[in-house]
Scaffold this motif. Structure first.
Motif, PDB file in Angstrom:
ATOM      1  N   PHE A 147       0.879  -1.170   0.000  1.00  0.00           N
ATOM      2  CA  PHE A 147       0.000   0.000   0.000  1.00  0.00           C
ATOM      3  C   PHE A 147       0.914   1.216   0.000  1.00  0.00           C
ATOM      4  O   PHE A 147       1.434   1.598   1.047  1.00  0.00           O
ATOM      5  CB  PHE A 147      -0.894   0.039   1.233  1.00  0.00           C
ATOM      6  N   LEU A 197       4.237   1.197   2.146  1.00  0.00           N
ATOM      7  CA  LEU A 197       4.126   0.129   3.132  1.00  0.00           C
ATOM      8  C   LEU A 197       3.976  -1.240   2.472  1.00  0.00           C
ATOM      9  O   LEU A 197       3.105  -1.440   1.627  1.00  0.00           O
ATOM     10  CB  LEU A 197       2.907   0.403   4.010  1.00  0.00           C
ATOM     11  N   ALA A 237       2.578  -4.474   3.070  1.00  0.00           N
ATOM     12  CA  ALA A 237       1.671  -5.079   4.049  1.00  0.00           C
ATOM     13  C   ALA A 237       1.879  -6.586   4.128  1.00  0.00           C
ATOM     14  O   ALA A 237       1.780  -7.182   5.201  1.00  0.00           O
ATOM     15  CB  ALA A 237       0.224  -4.759   3.702  1.00  0.00           C
ATOM     16  N   PRO A 275       0.357 -10.308  15.386  1.00  0.00           N
ATOM     17  CA  PRO A 275      -0.139  -9.128  16.098  1.00  0.00           C
ATOM     18  C   PRO A 275      -0.909  -8.206  15.162  1.00  0.00           C
ATOM     19  O   PRO A 275      -0.862  -8.364  13.940  1.00  0.00           O
ATOM     20  CB  PRO A 275       1.133  -8.458  16.605  1.00  0.00           C
ATOM     21  N   SER A 276      -1.621  -7.246  15.732  1.00  0.00           N
ATOM     22  CA  SER A 276      -2.424  -6.312  14.950  1.00  0.00           C
ATOM     23  C   SER A 276      -1.566  -5.582  13.918  1.00  0.00           C
ATOM     24  O   SER A 276      -0.465  -5.144  14.218  1.00  0.00           O
ATOM     25  CB  SER A 276      -3.076  -5.317  15.900  1.00  0.00           C
ATOM     26  N   GLY A 277      -2.080  -5.495  12.703  1.00  0.00           N
ATOM     27  CA  GLY A 277      -1.387  -4.753  11.660  1.00  0.00           C
ATOM     28  C   GLY A 277      -0.316  -5.526  10.920  1.00  0.00           C
ATOM     29  O   GLY A 277       0.411  -4.963  10.110  1.00  0.00           O
ATOM     30  N   CYS A 278      -0.220  -6.839  11.164  1.00  0.00           N
ATOM     31  CA  CYS A 278       0.867  -7.592  10.541  1.00  0.00           C
ATOM     32  C   CYS A 278       0.533  -8.055   9.130  1.00  0.00           C
ATOM     33  O   CYS A 278       1.358  -8.643   8.450  1.00  0.00           O
ATOM     34  CB  CYS A 278       1.236  -8.792  11.401  1.00  0.00           C
ATOM     35  N   GLY A 279      -0.691  -7.803   8.678  1.00  0.00           N
ATOM     36  CA  GLY A 279      -1.030  -8.162   7.302  1.00  0.00           C
ATOM     37  C   GLY A 279      -1.937  -9.370   7.175  1.00  0.00           C
ATOM     38  O   GLY A 279      -2.105  -9.910   6.084  1.00  0.00           O
ATOM     39  N   LYS A 280      -2.570  -9.772   8.264  1.00  0.00           N
ATOM     40  CA  LYS A 280      -3.440 -10.956   8.215  1.00  0.00           C
ATOM     41  C   LYS A 280      -4.661 -10.722   7.331  1.00  0.00           C
ATOM     42  O   LYS A 280      -4.957 -11.509   6.435  1.00  0.00           O
ATOM     43  CB  LYS A 280      -3.918 -11.323   9.630  1.00  0.00           C
ATOM     44  N   THR A 281      -5.370  -9.620   7.607  1.00  0.00           N
ATOM     45  CA  THR A 281      -6.578  -9.345   6.827  1.00  0.00           C
ATOM     46  C   THR A 281      -6.233  -9.167   5.353  1.00  0.00           C
ATOM     47  O   THR A 281      -6.946  -9.648   4.471  1.00  0.00           O
ATOM     48  CB  THR A 281      -7.280  -8.083   7.364  1.00  0.00           C
ATOM     49  N   THR A 282      -5.126  -8.491   5.090  1.00  0.00           N
ATOM     50  CA  THR A 282      -4.714  -8.278   3.704  1.00  0.00           C
ATOM     51  C   THR A 282      -4.478  -9.620   3.011  1.00  0.00           C
ATOM     52  O   THR A 282      -4.904  -9.820   1.865  1.00  0.00           O
ATOM     53  CB  THR A 282      -3.447  -7.409   3.667  1.00  0.00           C
ATOM     54  N   GLU A 314      -8.591  -7.953  -2.616  1.00  0.00           N
ATOM     55  CA  GLU A 314      -7.331  -7.302  -2.951  1.00  0.00           C
ATOM     56  C   GLU A 314      -6.609  -8.197  -3.945  1.00  0.00           C
ATOM     57  O   GLU A 314      -6.742  -9.417  -3.885  1.00  0.00           O
ATOM     58  CB  GLU A 314      -6.441  -7.132  -1.704  1.00  0.00           C
ATOM     59  N   GLN A 337     -14.501  -9.416   9.873  1.00  0.00           N
ATOM     60  CA  GLN A 337     -14.096  -9.042  11.225  1.00  0.00           C
ATOM     61  C   GLN A 337     -15.258  -8.385  11.966  1.00  0.00           C
ATOM     62  O   GLN A 337     -15.486  -8.663  13.126  1.00  0.00           O
ATOM     63  CB  GLN A 337     -12.891  -8.091  11.147  1.00  0.00           C
ATOM     64  N   GLU A 388     -10.813 -12.960  12.380  1.00  0.00           N
ATOM     65  CA  GLU A 388     -10.993 -12.697  13.814  1.00  0.00           C
ATOM     66  C   GLU A 388     -12.458 -12.692  14.224  1.00  0.00           C
ATOM     67  O   GLU A 388     -12.944 -11.718  14.793  1.00  0.00           O
ATOM     68  CB  GLU A 388     -10.370 -11.348  14.192  1.00  0.00           C
ATOM     69  N   HIS A 416      -5.258 -12.803  16.396  1.00  0.00           N
ATOM     70  CA  HIS A 416      -4.034 -12.329  17.031  1.00  0.00           C
ATOM     71  C   HIS A 416      -3.900 -12.953  18.419  1.00  0.00           C
ATOM     72  O   HIS A 416      -3.005 -12.625  19.179  1.00  0.00           O
ATOM     73  CB  HIS A 416      -4.006 -10.798  17.107  1.00  0.00           C
TER      74      HIS A 416
HETATM   75  N1  LIG Z   1      -6.536  -0.271   2.012  1.00  0.00           N
HETATM   76  C1  LIG Z   1      -5.394   0.018   2.667  1.00  0.00           C
HETATM   77  N2  LIG Z   1      -4.673   1.115   2.346  1.00  0.00           N
HETATM   78  C2  LIG Z   1      -3.513   1.397   2.978  1.00  0.00           C
HETATM   79  N3  LIG Z   1      -2.979   0.657   3.953  1.00  0.00           N
HETATM   80  C3  LIG Z   1      -3.644  -0.456   4.330  1.00  0.00           C
HETATM   81  C4  LIG Z   1      -4.874  -0.831   3.704  1.00  0.00           C
HETATM   82  N4  LIG Z   1      -5.315  -1.974   4.277  1.00  0.00           N
HETATM   83  C5  LIG Z   1      -4.399  -2.295   5.208  1.00  0.00           C
HETATM   84  N5  LIG Z   1      -3.384  -1.393   5.234  1.00  0.00           N
HETATM   85  C6  LIG Z   1      -2.201  -1.441   6.094  1.00  0.00           C
HETATM   86  O1  LIG Z   1      -1.587  -2.693   5.911  1.00  0.00           O
HETATM   87  C7  LIG Z   1      -1.124  -3.216   7.146  1.00  0.00           C
HETATM   88  C8  LIG Z   1      -1.724  -4.583   7.377  1.00  0.00           C
HETATM   89  O2  LIG Z   1      -3.132  -4.433   7.549  1.00  0.00           O
HETATM   90  P1  LIG Z   1      -4.101  -5.640   7.866  1.00  0.00           P
HETATM   91  O3  LIG Z   1      -5.474  -5.106   7.855  1.00  0.00           O
HETATM   92  O4  LIG Z   1      -3.794  -6.763   6.952  1.00  0.00           O
HETATM   93  O5  LIG Z   1      -3.668  -5.998   9.353  1.00  0.00           O
HETATM   94  P2  LIG Z   1      -4.231  -7.144  10.303  1.00  0.00           P
HETATM   95  O6  LIG Z   1      -3.110  -8.075  10.509  1.00  0.00           O
HETATM   96  O7  LIG Z   1      -5.494  -7.696   9.785  1.00  0.00           O
HETATM   97  O8  LIG Z   1      -4.484  -6.334  11.628  1.00  0.00           O
HETATM   98  P3  LIG Z   1      -5.682  -6.455  12.701  1.00  0.00           P
HETATM   99  O9  LIG Z   1      -5.361  -7.606  13.569  1.00  0.00           O
HETATM  100  O10 LIG Z   1      -5.583  -5.168  13.447  1.00  0.00           O
HETATM  101  O11 LIG Z   1      -6.952  -6.605  11.937  1.00  0.00           O
HETATM  102  C9  LIG Z   1      -1.503  -2.202   8.218  1.00  0.00           C
HETATM  103  O12 LIG Z   1      -0.362  -1.432   8.511  1.00  0.00           O
HETATM  104  C10 LIG Z   1      -2.566  -1.378   7.566  1.00  0.00           C
HETATM  105  O13 LIG Z   1      -2.510  -0.058   8.046  1.00  0.00           O
END
Ligand SMILES: Nc1ncnc2c1ncn2[C@@H]1O[C@H](COP(=O)(O)OP(=O)(O)OP(=O)(O)O)[C@@H](O)[C@H]1O
Ligand SMILES: [Mg+2]
Lengths: 307, 362
Positions: free
Chosen positions: B15, B18, B20, B39-46, B55, B84, B161, B194
């Motif tokens: 992104f 970044l 992800a 952990p939160s923000g590590c890219g799981k949802t992506t 995506e 989620q 989650e 997480h």
């Molecule tokens: N559409 C987007 N545009 C820009 N950055 C994004 C986008 N989606 C996610 N990110 C960034 O990518 C990184 C990974 O996001 P992701 O949602 O995959 O985290 P996660 O592991 O699911 O976290 P959580 O446990 O908090 O849900 C984060 O730093 C987030 O800010």
């Protein structure tokens, strides 16, 4: 007096005016009564009296006169009925056009744009409404008239036409300006309802196999329906009651009910007939809105509580 | 036909600046419960969104059921996703929510109704079909969201989650229910969390992620006893952690100095003298002895201490032992015999062997 006393001897308690509730309500009460309720009562009274008469003469009090309500329908030309019908029809068309223009804009604003761009577009949409409607209508006249900007563009710059054309004073220009001036009232409520729709809802629909049209039909539109209705009511009422735009932009044969009312009051100084016209307009548009709500299975309470 | 349902090959997603998800490869076996933990923000949802199609990866390939699906829109992939935030349709009844997917694929109404009822039965929600989602409890909404996907009989069910919004007690119940449901329907589940205990309890296999990188894939037991690096060691399970340089090698052990303690640690080709390392000792690997157990060292590492606190939890108890110098370690005491629990203030010895600890270079 202690708390216990007040329980054992409740009758001794005096009634206290709840000022915290009453005080803030006073401006609202004054606004409603002085500017809305009172004038309408005046109109209603006048409409049931003969021309030039007023309630202040006691003998009139008992002479209820229905002539003002019958007169427009006894007219052999049926001028009032025709004008009334046209006003309602044009207002409905304007409402529909506004909805068609507003929905995509509201959707784009709520679901596609993010951050500062969204704010910028919102500001651009709202900005023109900071000047009065009169100024906005004059601006459109400046664009559309024979020596106006659009003709300059078409004749002098692009060379598409040889001669300037009069764009004003026809139904097309009327609707252009009408839609322009009412579309924001439609955009804002729809925008705010779509803002409340999580992106995940749309994604979930898509994930479950819905194409774009089905997603819109089953997930997006139902969420925005109360706002669509709300916007339609606003735009319809404001179109039917508009005076400036049909008067300045519409052609000679675009007589609006409001113009007829104006004429009764100001030109022929028949306040009693004018009052009857006003009330016919008010009541019949209200009935139409009620019927519209019933037909689509909604209620006014539902529509407003969603806003 | 392979028995791999989902395969990610070197996928990367950026992104802007970044990254992800960075060069992640995963294979998910058919019918398994696969978790992605991090952990939160590590890219799981992506990662999950690249499987579902919301995506597209910048690099790498996604295979579902052996077919490459890059560029295929979500409504044409045979995977379904539990979001989620659940994303139930608020204006539709529970039945309409569950039947939505069938309606979209043109299943006639009568047939649909029967299957919806059957599905509601399966997720333990019989008779609630006429309610609106907001008239259900959190756990019930959860199951509607899952039923809504399972009714389409997807190759893979993706869960982001799904227990995050529930309170602790309900979460514990739902963990068991989810695992049981997965077993019953036999659908492949890819589950994001997480919470390491969720992943350990439910999964056949777990992938641990941090900052977009895939660190390790393995069975829960393997992650716990054989973590690939210090992040996995600290993230999965409970540990006593120390940090410091390796001062020297001695009798086949590396000695890590966390001033003023010297810990004998397992050696490893990556571990060199002078390097800063992290040491992890699981609470159940540490023995608690009375202070008069004798002066002979029974364990490679043995330290005197004082019981600071004992937290009793049925079959096990956690003793917090103060070793002095602001160092408190947790020891798990299993109650196998009638030995009394240590009491607060008691002087004790703690001990563990070098090979019971895990040591990683930073
Ligand atoms: N559409 C987007 N545009 C820009 N950055 C994004 C986008 N989606 C996610 N990110 C960034 O990518 C990184 C990974 O996001 P992701 O949602 O995959 O985290 P996660 O592991 O699911 O976290 P959580 O446990 O908090 O849900 C984060 O730093 C987030 O800010
Ligand atoms: Mg997430």
């Amino acid at each position: 007096m202690t708390a216990q006393d007040s329980i054992t001897t409740p009758r001794k308690r005096k009634f206290k005016v709840p000022w915290a509730i009453v005080l803030p309500a006073i401006p609202l009460f004054l606004w409603l009564s002085l500017l809305i309720v009172f004038p309408h009562i005046r109109l209603a009274i006048l409409s049931f009296l003969k021309r030039g008469q007023d309630i202040f003469f006691l003998d009139n009090f008992l002479n209820i006169f229905l002539g003002n309500y019958l007169a427009p329908f006894q007219d052999p030309d049926q001028l009032f009925s025709r004008v009334f019908f046209k006003t309602v029809l044009f207002s409905l068309v304007n409402t529909l056009l506004s909805l068609i223009v507003a929905y995509p804009i509201a959707f784009y604003l709520a679901k596609v744009l993010k951050g500062s761009r969204k704010f910028a577009l919102l500001l651009l949409l709202i900005l023109p409404y900071w000047v009065s409607e009169l100024v906005r209508v004059y601006a459109w006249m400046n664009i559309l008239r024979e020596t106006g900007f659009l003709n300059y563009l078409l004749v002098n710059v692009l060379g598409i036409f040889d001669q300037p054309v009069e764009f004003l004073y026809n139904n097309t220009s009327l609707f252009v300006v009408f839609v322009y001036s009412s579309v924001l009232l439609m955009i804002l409520p729809i925008y705010s309802s779509l803002e409340g729709l999580a992106d995940e809802q749309i994604q979930a629909a898509e994930d479950l196999g819905a194409g774009p049209f089905a997603t819109f039909r089953y997930v997006v539109f139902p969420i925005s329906l109360p706002s669509v209705t709300y916007g339609c009511i606003l735009v319809f009422m404001i179109s039917a009651g508009n005076y400036l735009i049909p008067n300045l932009i519409g052609g000679k044969n675009t007589l609006w009910v409001t113009e007829m009312i104006y004429n009764r009051f100001i030109i022929s100084t028949n306040w009693n007939l004018g009052s009857a016209y006003s009330l016919i307009l008010l009541i019949s548009t209200s009935i139409m809105i009620y019927l519209g709500l019933r037909l689509t299975g909604q209620s006014l309470r539902g529509v407003f509580s969603e806003q | 036909m392979t028995d791999i349902d989902v395969e990610l090959v070197n996928i990367t997603k950026k992104f802007g600046e970044l990254v992800a998800v960075d060069d992640v490869s995963i294979q998910v076996t058919r019918g398994s419960f696969f978790s992605i933990l991090g952990p939160s923000g590590c890219g799981k949802t992506t990662t999950l969104k690249m499987i579902s199609g919301f995506e597209e990866p910048d690099n790498g390939d996604v295979f579902i059921g052996g077919e490459r699906v890059n560029g295929v829109p979500p409504n044409h992939r045979r995977v379904n996703m539990v979001f989620q935030q659940l994303a139930l349709f608020p204006l539709m009844t529970v039945s309409a929510n569950v039947g939505f997917g069938l309606k979209m694929s043109g299943v006639p109404k009568a047939d649909r109704q029967a299957r919806v009822e059957e599905m509601l039965e399966k997720v333990d929600l019989p008779g609630l079909g006429d309610r609106k989602p907001d008239q259900l409890s959190g756990g019930q909404q959860q199951r509607v969201a899952i039923a809504r996907c399972l009714i389409l009989d997807p190759t893979v069910l993706l869960l982001d989650e799904p227990l995050g919004a529930l309170d602790l007690k309900l979460r514990d119940q739902m963990k068991i229910q989810l695992k049981r449901l997965q077993h019953e329907v036999g659908t492949t589940f890819i589950y994001i969390t997480h919470d390491q205990s969720e992943a350990l309890v439910m999964s056949d296999e777990v992938a641990v992620m941090n900052e977009g990188h895939l660190l390790q894939i393995g069975a829960p037991d393997e992650l716990y006893s054989n973590p690939a690096d210090y992040f996995v060691a600290s993230f999965v399970g409970e540990s006593n952690a120390f940090e410091g340089p390796i001062t020297h090698l001695e009798n086949g052990h590396a000695v890590l100095s966390a001033d003023p303690f010297d810990f004998k640690s397992p050696t490893h080709p990556d571990i060199r003298v002078g390097e800063n390392c992290r040491l992890f000792i699981r609470p159940e690997r540490i023995r608690l002895m009375s202070s008069d157990a004798g002066s002979d060292a029974l364990y490679d590492n043995q330290f005197p201490g004082e019981i600071q606190d004992v937290v009793f939890d049925g079959a096990v108890a956690r003793a917090f032992v103060d070793l002095g110098h602001n160092t408190v370690i947790t020891v798990l005491v299993t109650r196998t015999s009638d030995t009394p629990l240590p009491v607060e203030g008691e002087a004790v010895l703690v001990g563990w062997n070098a090979l019971d600890a895990l040591c990683f270079p930073e």
